[in-house]
Structure formats: structure tokens, C-alpha cells
Design a protein around this motif. Structure first.
Motif, PDB file in Angstrom:
ATOM      1  N   UNK A  26       0.794  -1.230   0.000  1.00 42.00           N
ATOM      2  CA  UNK A  26       0.000   0.000   0.000  1.00 42.00           C
ATOM      3  C   UNK A  26       0.828   1.281   0.000  1.00 42.00           C
ATOM      4  N   UNK A  27       2.158   1.187   0.210  1.00 42.60           N
ATOM      5  CA  UNK A  27       2.928   2.414   0.469  1.00 42.60           C
ATOM      6  C   UNK A  27       3.491   3.048  -0.807  1.00 42.60           C
ATOM      7  N   UNK A  28       2.627   3.332  -1.753  1.00 42.15           N
ATOM      8  CA  UNK A  28       3.053   4.046  -2.952  1.00 42.15           C
ATOM      9  C   UNK A  28       2.246   5.334  -3.069  1.00 42.15           C
ATOM     10  N   UNK A  29       2.828   6.296  -3.798  1.00 38.35           N
ATOM     11  CA  UNK A  29       2.154   7.577  -3.977  1.00 38.35           C
ATOM     12  C   UNK A  29       2.403   8.527  -2.820  1.00 38.35           C
ATOM     13  N   UNK A  30       1.633   9.593  -2.784  1.00 41.20           N
ATOM     14  CA  UNK A  30       1.776  10.588  -1.725  1.00 41.20           C
ATOM     15  C   UNK A  30       1.340  10.013  -0.392  1.00 41.20           C
ATOM     16  N   UNK A  31       1.874  10.574   0.693  1.00 43.67           N
ATOM     17  CA  UNK A  31       1.506  10.102   2.029  1.00 43.67           C
ATOM     18  C   UNK A  31       0.002  10.212   2.272  1.00 43.67           C
ATOM     19  N   UNK A  32      -0.586  11.286   1.815  1.00 39.34           N
ATOM     20  CA  UNK A  32      -2.043  11.458   1.950  1.00 39.34           C
ATOM     21  C   UNK A  32      -2.775  10.315   1.254  1.00 39.34           C
ATOM     22  N   UNK A  33      -2.291   9.950   0.058  1.00 40.00           N
ATOM     23  CA  UNK A  33      -2.950   8.883  -0.700  1.00 40.00           C
ATOM     24  C   UNK A  33      -2.848   7.549   0.024  1.00 40.00           C
ATOM     25  N   UNK A  34      -1.697   7.292   0.640  1.00 39.77           N
ATOM     26  CA  UNK A  34      -1.527   6.056   1.409  1.00 39.77           C
ATOM     27  C   UNK A  34      -2.545   5.999   2.541  1.00 39.77           C
ATOM     28  N   UNK A  35      -2.627   7.064   3.313  1.00 45.82           N
ATOM     29  CA  UNK A  35      -3.549   7.103   4.453  1.00 45.82           C
ATOM     30  C   UNK A  35      -5.008   6.995   4.019  1.00 45.82           C
ATOM     31  N   UNK A  36      -5.342   7.644   2.906  1.00 52.04           N
ATOM     32  CA  UNK A  36      -6.728   7.606   2.436  1.00 52.04           C
ATOM     33  C   UNK A  36      -7.085   6.261   1.829  1.00 52.04           C
ATOM     34  N   UNK A  37      -6.112   5.575   1.223  1.00 52.74           N
ATOM     35  CA  UNK A  37      -6.382   4.233   0.704  1.00 52.74           C
ATOM     36  C   UNK A  37      -6.727   3.271   1.840  1.00 52.74           C
ATOM     37  N   UNK A  66      24.140  18.524  -8.208  1.00 50.42           N
ATOM     38  CA  UNK A  66      24.679  19.235  -9.365  1.00 50.42           C
ATOM     39  C   UNK A  66      24.493  18.485 -10.680  1.00 50.42           C
ATOM     40  N   UNK A  67      24.178  17.193 -10.612  1.00 50.96           N
ATOM     41  CA  UNK A  67      23.960  16.431 -11.838  1.00 50.96           C
ATOM     42  C   UNK A  67      22.567  16.651 -12.423  1.00 50.96           C
ATOM     43  N   UNK A  68      21.640  17.153 -11.625  1.00 45.56           N
ATOM     44  CA  UNK A  68      20.240  17.199 -12.041  1.00 45.56           C
ATOM     45  C   UNK A  68      19.815  18.615 -12.425  1.00 45.56           C
ATOM     46  N   UNK A  69      19.250  18.705 -13.631  1.00 43.53           N
ATOM     47  CA  UNK A  69      18.799  19.987 -14.166  1.00 43.53           C
ATOM     48  C   UNK A  69      17.398  20.339 -13.683  1.00 43.53           C
ATOM     49  N   UNK A  70      16.683  19.352 -13.144  1.00 43.45           N
ATOM     50  CA  UNK A  70      15.327  19.594 -12.655  1.00 43.45           C
ATOM     51  C   UNK A  70      14.976  18.543 -11.610  1.00 43.45           C
ATOM     52  N   UNK A  71      14.087  18.924 -10.707  1.00 41.58           N
ATOM     53  CA  UNK A  71      13.565  17.991  -9.698  1.00 41.58           C
ATOM     54  C   UNK A  71      12.052  18.182  -9.623  1.00 41.58           C
ATOM     55  N   UNK A  72      11.323  17.075  -9.746  1.00 39.66           N
ATOM     56  CA  UNK A  72       9.871  17.087  -9.583  1.00 39.66           C
ATOM     57  C   UNK A  72       9.537  16.147  -8.434  1.00 39.66           C
ATOM     58  N   UNK A  73       8.848  16.671  -7.434  1.00 39.56           N
ATOM     59  CA  UNK A  73       8.506  15.907  -6.234  1.00 39.56           C
ATOM     60  C   UNK A  73       6.992  15.755  -6.119  1.00 39.56           C
ATOM     61  N   UNK A  74       6.568  15.069  -5.062  1.00 42.21           N
ATOM     62  CA  UNK A  74       5.136  14.936  -4.792  1.00 42.21           C
ATOM     63  C   UNK A  74       4.470  16.293  -4.598  1.00 42.21           C
ATOM     64  N   UNK A  75       5.247  17.258  -4.136  1.00 41.13           N
ATOM     65  CA  UNK A  75       4.693  18.592  -3.874  1.00 41.13           C
ATOM     66  C   UNK A  75       4.409  19.371  -5.156  1.00 41.13           C
ATOM     67  N   UNK A  76       4.907  18.868  -6.293  1.00 42.36           N
ATOM     68  CA  UNK A  76       4.778  19.585  -7.562  1.00 42.36           C
ATOM     69  C   UNK A  76       3.664  19.065  -8.450  1.00 42.36           C
ATOM     70  N   UNK A  77       2.994  17.984  -8.034  1.00 42.22           N
ATOM     71  CA  UNK A  77       1.968  17.378  -8.882  1.00 42.22           C
ATOM     72  C   UNK A  77       0.666  17.208  -8.117  1.00 42.22           C
ATOM     73  N   UNK A  78      -0.411  17.100  -8.868  1.00 41.31           N
ATOM     74  CA  UNK A  78      -1.719  16.894  -8.243  1.00 41.31           C
ATOM     75  C   UNK A  78      -2.058  15.417  -8.129  1.00 41.31           C
ATOM     76  N   UNK A  79      -1.506  14.589  -9.012  1.00 43.39           N
ATOM     77  CA  UNK A  79      -1.808  13.158  -9.023  1.00 43.39           C
ATOM     78  C   UNK A  79      -0.524  12.349  -9.142  1.00 43.39           C
ATOM     79  N   UNK A  80      -0.390  11.346  -8.294  1.00 44.90           N
ATOM     80  CA  UNK A  80       0.836  10.547  -8.261  1.00 44.90           C
ATOM     81  C   UNK A  80       0.855   9.486  -9.354  1.00 44.90           C
ATOM     82  N   UNK A  81       2.005   8.860  -9.520  1.00 44.43           N
ATOM     83  CA  UNK A  81       2.135   7.719 -10.413  1.00 44.43           C
ATOM     84  C   UNK A  81       1.121   6.645  -9.990  1.00 44.43           C
TER      85      UNK A  81
END
Length: 223
Positions: free
Chosen positions: A46-57, A130-145
Motif C-alpha cells: 500500500x505504500x506508494x504515492x503521496x503520504x495522503x494517498x496512502x492514508x486515504x487508501x 549538481x547532476x540534475x537539471x530539474x527535480x519534480x517531487x510529490x509537492x509539484x503534482x496533483x496526481x501521483x504515479x
């Protein structure tokens, strides 16, 4: 690979092999603090996606207030970081692979369902930001993988077409998200065996870590 190719890396289980520590943290919070009747294997499932999604699942939407979810999330991440920090290291071979990709001018991004604080915890403690040109986190999206939003946002930030992105993932939901985004995927088998990915047609290879010949020979085969 072409001169437009970009690499998108999931974080947990892909950059670092830490999923056991996330499972420990969730098991502690869910079963001991919240009294959920879940086995270790059920927690892991069950522990995939945002923490909120885990708790709500597990408990249903509306069971916890927003403030309570925020506090539980913070408690879980504190537990995880404290337990994992003494063991924090890149998956074998990744340091060399990132360095080589950098010398070839490959754009790279972290595209993860982890919160920003956990991504910062990793990339700063192992000194690879320094290797990464961009970072996308859970805080940047409305819907998780498996929604493709995480990977599509990373591609947009790198100004790279989805078809030119190569994703590195360890989880079926992540591979599905890459497929939904129209991206090829290399699977790292830190958390799941190859047979767990047989339903996806975007997988181009499987590796145990970044010392695998598929990775160590990658650039020489492209030249």
C-alpha cells in the motif's frame, strides 16, 4: 540515444535502495500508532504515492483532518530519515553513470513521488544535486504515479519531448506512469523481480544496479 535524450530518475529504490526503511516507517505509523490491522507485506503493497494517498487508501477519505495527515506525514518522514541516514548511499555504479552522462551532456532530472524534503535529504547528503537539471517531487503534482504528470513535468522542465526521455524506475506503478507518458524505461530490480513488469511494453532493459553491463556499456554502444 540521440542528442535530445534525457534521463529521468525515480528516487526511492532507483537512486538509493531505501524501500525497506520506508516500509519500517509506515509499518510503525500505521500499525502501532494508528492501529491498522495490516501485515508487513500488506503495508509494503500500500505504500506508494503521496503520504495522503496512502492514508486515504487504508482509512478512507475524510478519516483524518488535513492537519492530522500533515502531522502523520511528518512523523513518518522523521522516522524514515533517522533510521536510514546511517545507511544512506547511492545504488552501486550510479555515481559513475551520472558522471559519464554529465560528460556526454545528457539532461537529467529526479522525478519522484517523494516529498521535497526527502529528495533534498538524499541528493544533498550524497552530493549529487549538481547532476540534475530539474527535480519534480510529490509537492509539484496533483496526481501521483501511475498518472504520468510527474514524468511529463520533468520532461517539460528539461525541454525534452517525452519520446526522447529514458526513465529509470523500480516499481510497477512508476513503469506504468512512464508508459502513460510515452517514455521508455529501464527497470532496477531492487524491489520487484522482472516478472512483475511483464504487462508493460515500454521496458527496454532490466538491471540489478548500475554496474550491470547494460549500463556500463551504454555510452560506448551509442557512439
Amino acid at each position: 540515444m540521440n542528442n535530445k535524450t534525457a534521463f529521468l530518475f525515480d528516487l526511492n529504490g532507483t537512486v538509493i535502495d531505501d524501500m525497506h526503511y520506508h516500509a519500517e516507517a509506515w509499518h510503525e505509523i500505521l500499525t502501532k500508532d494508528l492501529g491498522a490491522d495490516l501485515t508487513w507485506d500488506e503495508v509494503k503493497k500500500e505504500m506508494y504515492g503521496k503520504n495522503r494517498e496512502v492514508l486515504e487508501r487504508i482509512f478512507g477519505k475524510g478519516h483524518f483532518s488535513d492537519d492530522k495527515i500533515e502531522r502523520l506525514s511528518l512523523d513518518k518522514e522523521k522516522y524514515y530519515q533517522k533510521a536510514y541516514k546511517p545507511h544512506l548511499k547511492l545504488i552501486a555504479g550510479l555515481q559513475d553513470f551520472l558522471a559519464k552522462a554529465d560528460t556526454h551532456g545528457i539532461k537529467m532530472a529526479i522525478a519522484s513521488a517523494a516529498i521535497t524534503g526527502n529528495i533534498d535529504f538524499v541528493v544533498d547528503n550524497v552530493d549529487v544535486r549538481h547532476y540534475f537539471d530539474a527535480i519534480v517531487s510529490a509537492d509539484d503534482v496533483s496526481t501521483s504515479k501511475p498518472d504520468p504528470e510527474t514524468f511529463l513535468k520533468a520532461a517539460e522542465k528539461l525541454q525534452t519531448a517525452p519520446k526522447d526521455c529514458l526513465v529509470f524506475e523500480d516499481a510497477p506503478k512508476g513503469v506504468e506512469a512512464a508508459q502513460n507518458a510515452g517514455m521508455r524505461c529501464v527497470v532496477i530490480t531492487t524491489a520487484h523481480p522482472a516478472e512483475d513488469f511483464k504487462q508493460y511494453d515500454n521496458v527496454v532493459g532490466f538491471i540489478a544496479d548500475y554496474t550491470d553491463p547494460y549500463i556500463t556499456n551504454y555510452f560506448s554502444e551509442q557512439e
